[in-house]
Scaffold this active site. Structure first.
Site, PDB file in Angstrom:
ATOM      1  N   GLY A   1     -64.136 -48.269  -6.692  1.00 56.14           N
ATOM      2  CA  GLY A   1     -64.510 -48.436  -8.084  1.00 56.14           C
ATOM      3  C   GLY A   1     -63.936 -47.329  -8.951  1.00 56.14           C
ATOM      4  N   PHE A   2     -64.698 -46.890  -9.937  1.00 55.01           N
ATOM      5  CA  PHE A   2     -64.261 -45.829 -10.844  1.00 55.01           C
ATOM      6  C   PHE A   2     -62.960 -46.187 -11.542  1.00 55.01           C
ATOM      7  CE2 PHE A   2     -67.373 -43.520  -8.577  1.00 55.01           C
ATOM      8  CZ  PHE A   2     -67.768 -42.467  -9.402  1.00 55.01           C
ATOM      9  N   CYS A   3     -62.780 -47.493 -11.813  1.00 49.10           N
ATOM     10  CA  CYS A   3     -61.541 -47.844 -12.486  1.00 49.10           C
ATOM     11  C   CYS A   3     -61.819 -48.744 -13.691  1.00 49.10           C
ATOM     12  CB  CYS A   3     -60.559 -48.508 -11.518  1.00 49.10           C
ATOM     13  SG  CYS A   3     -61.288 -49.757 -10.489  1.00 49.10           S
ATOM     14  N   GLY A   4     -62.881 -48.441 -14.387  1.00 48.51           N
ATOM     15  CA  GLY A   4     -63.153 -49.131 -15.644  1.00 48.51           C
ATOM     16  C   GLY A   4     -63.340 -50.623 -15.469  1.00 48.51           C
TER      17      GLY A   4
ATOM     18  N   PHE B   1     -61.227 -52.840 -14.622  1.00 48.14           N
ATOM     19  CA  PHE B   1     -60.167 -53.456 -13.810  1.00 48.14           C
ATOM     20  C   PHE B   1     -60.646 -54.691 -13.059  1.00 48.14           C
ATOM     21  CE2 PHE B   1     -57.784 -53.654  -9.802  1.00 48.14           C
ATOM     22  CZ  PHE B   1     -56.508 -53.753 -10.279  1.00 48.14           C
TER      23      PHE B   1
END
Lengths: 133, 300
Positions: B88-91, B93
């Protein structure tokens, strides 16, 4: 004399490209030698084949080529290999080791398609590196 | 008063450590984008050559009649390959991808086509598992650095179920296209059956040569088309990997910016509180001194 523009590419990178006088590859039908002004052809390459590129004044370029295609058109030769490795890049010791392991696997079980393929590939890698197999 | 000061100090400390983490993530992502882009670039020659070869074969064989190119008249089932990320941690996406995939599903179902999802990436697999949707195939563990073998594995599964008697009739792919560091678009493509477009226009580099085939046109097509599908999937995986890192970099950058803004607000508030405390202490001391002075004056 006209020269051939040769490109050897695998999906992950371009292995080699440059000019050559003759390209010898092994298709499922047999060996095919391509010289300048060859008729356009698309051929299917065998698993564990050895590609030889002859160049004027230079040593032959030899590569282990596993599967894929060769396409020739207008003095441009492209070799599209599923996996390929230049003879000079082959780790001979590792390839020998892998070949022995694959052969042992073939002997222990009758039809092991994976091991057969692995043996073929490593034999080709060794031949490309200039070793006797 | 003292309690509030302590509380603010603690919050600043915690936000600062968060900012440190997100900043590090941002830097990691930016260095990975470059690597992912290089991998994308390295795959371009192969893709170009194989596209040329497919064009060559198809334009030489007048009637292309191959299982992979023939569209069924009434497709009943479709496979949708969704390429998501593992971490995760990808907005937005993955959210954007899955929204687009849902839209495609709705569109196909409205045409009476049953949809089977094929999912790559832990996030997408989790999303489908949570909704108890049956998946035709799932692959995890390589979203950041896909290898050609990963693409091959996916392609094999797809082609197999495409060729099967009661398998899927068409395959769509939902992935993210990497346009630039700042722009990534979700794209939907149909990869199978291949569309053979007949044109009367002359090709750009002059007429295509008349190829000979070794061993035969059919056999070449047999092994060329799966390779072509693999290469298309591989390229989608690579683009998706680069896009994932770009999205992560952007998300982590805005997280760092937000954290810095919070630190600024909290620091201001903390200074205010501290100043108020000092002012109060002074006025208390002054007040106390005055009271002492007054009482001393009263005695005399």
């Amino acid at each position: 004399m006209a020269k051939l523009q040769v490109g050897v590419v695998s999906p992950e990178r371009e292995i080699w490209s440059g000019e050559a006088d003759m390209v010898i590859a092994k298709t499922v039908e047999g060996e095919i030698g391509i010289m300048p002004n060859h008729a356009p052809v698309i051929g299917v390459l065998v698993e564990g084949g050895v590609l030889r590129v002859k160049r004027d004044g230079n040593a032959d370029l030899v590569a282990a080529v596993h599967g894929g295609f060769i396409s020739v058109a207008a003095n441009e030769v492209s070799v599209l290999a599923e996996a390929a490795e230049l003879g000079s890049e082959v780790d001979v010791a590792a390839a020998k080791d892998a070949l022995q392991r694959a052969q042992a696997a073939i002997e222990s079980s009758q039809d092991d398609a994976d091991a057969q393929l692995e043996a073929k590939r490593n034999a080709a890698r060794l031949r490309a590196a200039g070793e006797e197999v | 008063m003292g309690a509030q000061l302590r509380l603010l100090r603690r919050r600043i400390k915690s936000v600062k450590s968060t900012a440190k983490i997100t900043r590090a993530q941002e830097l990691i992502a930016s260095s990975r984008i470059v690597k992912a882009q290089q991998r994308m670039q390295a795959a371009v020659p192969y893709e170009r050559e194989i596209t040329r070869a497919v064009t060559g074969v198809v334009s030489n064989t007048s009637s292309v009649d191959h299982p992979l190119t023939v569209a069924k008249e009434n497709p009943a089932r479709a496979g949708v390959l969704i390429i998501t990320s593992d971490s995760g941690f990808c907005g937005g996406f993955n959210a954007n991808l899955l929204r687009e995939a849902e839209a495609l599903r709705g569109l196909l179902e409205s045409r009476g086509i049953q949809v089977t999802p094929f999912v790559s990436g832990r996030k997408g697999v989790g999303w489908h598992a949570f909704r108890q949707r049956e998946m035709g195939g799932q692959w995890v563990g390589f979203s950041r650095k896909p290898s050609y073998n990963d693409a091959k594995e996916i392609a094999d599964t797809l082609i197999e179920s495409f060729k099967a008697e009661d398998g899927i009739d068409e395959i769509h792919i939902v992935s993210t296209e990497f346009v630039s560091m700042l722009t990534q678009n979700v794209v939907v493509n149909r990869i199978l059956p291949l569309e053979v477009v007949e044109t009367t226009e002359a090709p750009k580099d002059g007429p295509l040569p008349y190829f000979e085939f070794e061993p035969s046109a059919g056999a070449v097509l047999d092994s060329l088309l799966p390779r072509y599908v693999e290469s298309r999937i591989f390229s989608a995986l690579l683009q998706s990997a680069a896009s994932e890192e770009a999205a992560r970099r952007r998300a982590m950058k805005s997280a760092t910016d937000n954290a810095n803004e919070l630190i600024r607000v909290f620091t201001q508030k903390m200074n205010q509180v501290r100043q108020a405390e000092i002012t109060q202490e002074i006025s208390e001391i002054v007040g106390g001194a005055n009271a002492l002075a007054d009482s001393a004056a009263g005695k005399e």
